[in-house]
Design an enzyme around this catalytic site. Structure first.
Site, short mmCIF file in Angstrom:
data_model
loop_
_atom_site.label_atom_id
_atom_site.label_comp_id
_atom_site.label_asym_id
_atom_site.label_seq_id
_atom_site.Cartn_x
_atom_site.Cartn_y
_atom_site.Cartn_z
N HIS A 196 0.87 -1.18 0.00
CA HIS A 196 0.00 0.00 0.00
C HIS A 196 0.91 1.23 0.00
O HIS A 196 2.01 1.19 0.54
CB HIS A 196 -0.83 -0.05 1.29
CG HIS A 196 -1.91 0.99 1.40
ND1 HIS A 196 -1.64 2.27 1.80
CD2 HIS A 196 -3.24 0.92 1.17
CE1 HIS A 196 -2.78 2.95 1.83
NE2 HIS A 196 -3.76 2.16 1.46
N ASP A 220 2.83 -4.73 7.90
CA ASP A 220 1.63 -3.93 7.70
C ASP A 220 0.44 -4.87 7.85
O ASP A 220 0.14 -5.66 6.96
CB ASP A 220 1.67 -3.28 6.30
CG ASP A 220 0.37 -2.56 5.96
OD1 ASP A 220 -0.61 -2.70 6.72
OD2 ASP A 220 0.33 -1.87 4.92
N GLN A 238 -4.81 -5.18 6.83
CA GLN A 238 -5.84 -6.10 6.37
C GLN A 238 -5.85 -7.43 7.14
O GLN A 238 -6.89 -8.07 7.24
CB GLN A 238 -5.66 -6.39 4.86
CG GLN A 238 -5.83 -5.18 3.97
CD GLN A 238 -7.23 -4.57 4.04
OE1 GLN A 238 -8.21 -5.23 4.35
NE2 GLN A 238 -7.31 -3.27 3.77
N LYS A 297 -10.82 -0.44 10.24
CA LYS A 297 -11.01 -1.58 9.33
C LYS A 297 -11.47 -2.82 10.09
O LYS A 297 -11.57 -3.90 9.52
CB LYS A 297 -9.71 -1.87 8.57
CG LYS A 297 -9.31 -0.77 7.59
CD LYS A 297 -8.02 -1.12 6.91
CE LYS A 297 -7.35 0.08 6.26
NZ LYS A 297 -8.04 0.54 5.05
N CYS A 303 -4.68 2.52 -3.76
CA CYS A 303 -3.40 2.91 -3.13
C CYS A 303 -2.29 1.87 -3.37
O CYS A 303 -1.42 1.70 -2.52
CB CYS A 303 -3.55 3.17 -1.63
SG CYS A 303 -4.65 4.52 -1.25
N1 PLP Z 1 -1.93 -0.75 4.47
C1 PLP Z 1 -2.89 -1.49 3.91
C2 PLP Z 1 -2.57 -2.88 3.44
C3 PLP Z 1 -4.17 -0.98 3.79
O1 PLP Z 1 -5.12 -1.71 3.22
C4 PLP Z 1 -4.45 0.32 4.27
C5 PLP Z 1 -5.81 0.84 4.14
O2 PLP Z 1 -6.16 1.71 3.40
C6 PLP Z 1 -3.41 1.05 4.86
C7 PLP Z 1 -2.17 0.47 4.94
C8 PLP Z 1 -3.61 2.43 5.39
O3 PLP Z 1 -4.49 2.44 6.46
P1 PLP Z 1 -5.03 3.80 7.07
O4 PLP Z 1 -5.63 4.56 5.91
O5 PLP Z 1 -6.05 3.37 8.05
O6 PLP Z 1 -3.89 4.52 7.67
#
Ligand code: PLP
Length: 397
Positions: free
Chosen positions: A114, A191, A194, A217, A355
């Site tokens: 991401h 990370d 998910q 999430k 993203c």
């Molecule tokens: N990493 C992953 C794999 C994600 O799916 C997301 C979600 O958008 C993020 C990071 C970023 O999360 P957040 O927008 O809650 O900071």
């Protein structure tokens, strides 16, 4: 089953929707909403500061939220740092770890990250003259572990990899990556944005040094997330955000840091949100994370079966060992147009690059449409999705 759970989620009763954008954010059960309302109506005060009862009550509830999160992932409570979310967690960590890097050091991430696990490292690499390297993805949508074994070497200082891809659903071999990183003395960051919402997580078992995830999430509120770090790592690491609440003693010239986790939680934290997240975790634990995982697997399998029957559809991601989502394209139709027709049919999906631009580039895709599932989704939601895609094909052909 998913159906009986829907009644806990006011939005899903108030609005007629097949909500299939759960990888972006999930809906909130009344238990979580009520916990936040209760806090503001009966317990609101700042934490760590007041001697009066109300502040002590708020402080206790905030401390208990750390405990609840810690137990949920198999950590100690002083290893849980509350942040704004995954993005914030990774940025805080990147800024702190930056101070341990020098020119020529290497940071290893993957092609399926991401943006929030790419850009902080790009910036850090630029600032210190480190090199950013990417573990490639095979044509089967998995990390190329043979390449990873060559990429991770004695120059590697940081490995930061997504546990479950938010586009492909791929579940990565974290344990193997952890062993690889540790063999060369590198720090490994996961990370878990998910994975934590969808499967049982035990940080001791994974043996990762850091884990980042977001409350919103996993049926929790927005504005709250977690940075887990092994105590020994966190103790050695300098903070990167400074101010009130994170210090022991301050003179005009210098300051000493508070104990964990306060050292990394400068300023007034998101107290109500932390309490909301603890309630969200209780909600999920009540179901059981194994059940949450199995439900996601079942729905994904069902979606694979239903969608693959539609002519001209291309589904991305591995056949097996994948998370609770499905990304696809319909031949000759732009993902935005698919999702607009779906919107008209009351189906909420995500269209675009989610993203993950480097990932889409890897497969020479402009974008894709993604349906992502959670505990309250049903096979009927997926039927509605499949029907909507067929309608989109008819209208847009
Ligand atoms: N990493 C992953 C794999 C994600 O799916 C997301 C979600 O958008 C993020 C990071 C970023 O999360 P957040 O927008 O809650 O900071």
């Amino acid at each position: 089953g998913g159906n009986s759970m829907k009644k806990d989620f006011p939005l899903l009763t108030n609005i007629d929707i097949a909500y299939l954008d759960n990888a972006s954010t999930t809906q909130k059960p009344k238990q979580v909403i009520q916990a936040i309302v209760d806090f503001y109506e009966n317990s609101n005060a700042n934490v760590h500061r007041g001697i009066y009862n109300l502040s002590q009550k708020a402080s206790l509830m905030y401390a208990e939220a750390h405990e609840t999160v810690a137990k949920f992932i198999g950590a100690n409570e002083d290893e849980i740092i509350f942040t704004k979310g995954t993005t914030d967690s990774i940025n805080i960590l990147a800024q702190s770890l930056k101070k341990t890097l020098k020119e020529g050091d290497e940071i290893v991430i993957s092609e399926m990250e991401h943006h929030s696990n790419i850009i902080p490292w790009q910036q850090v690499a630029k600032e210190v003259g480190a090199r950013l390297k990417y573990i490639p993805i095979t044509d089967k949508f998995e990390l190329d572990m043979d390449k990873a074994k060559k990429l991770i070497n004695k120059k590697t200082k940081i490995v930061s990899v997504v546990h479950m891809s938010n586009t492909l659903g791929t579940i990565n071999p974290i344990k193997e990556l952890t062993e690889l990183a540790h063999k060369f003395g590198a720090v490994i960051i996961i990370d878990g944005a998910q994975s934590v919402p969808h499967m049982p997580i035990d940080v001791r078992g994974l043996d990762c040094d850091f884990l980042a995830f977001s409350g919103h999430k996993m049926v929790g509120p927005t504005g709250i997330g977690v940075l887990y770090g092994k105590r020994a790592r966190l103790e050695k690491l300098d903070p990167s955000v400074f101010g009130g609440g994170m210090i022991k003693e301050v003179t005009k010239e210098a300051a000493t840091w508070a104990d964990l986790p306060e050292k990394f939680e400068a300023g007034t934290p998101a107290i109500a949100q932390a309490i909301g997240l603890a309630e969200a975790i209780r909600y999920l634990e009540n179901i059981g994370m194994k059940k949450v995982f199995v439900h996601g697997q079942k729905l994904t399998k069902y979606a694979q079966e239903q969608l693959s029957q539609i002519e001209g559809i291309e589904i991305f991601g591995p056949e097996e060992n994948r998370g609770s989502m499905i990304a696809f394209n319909v031949k000759g139709i732009h993902p935005h147009d698919v999702s607009e027709i779906l919107n008209q049919k009351g189906v909420a999906v995500r269209a675009g690059n989610h993203c993950t631009m480097p990932l889409h580039n890897r497969f020479e895709l402009q974008g894709s449409t993604r349906a992502s599932f959670y505990i309250y989704n049903t096979e009927e939601d997926i039927d509605r999705l499949a029907k909507g895609i067929r309608t989109a094909k008819e209208i847009l052909k």
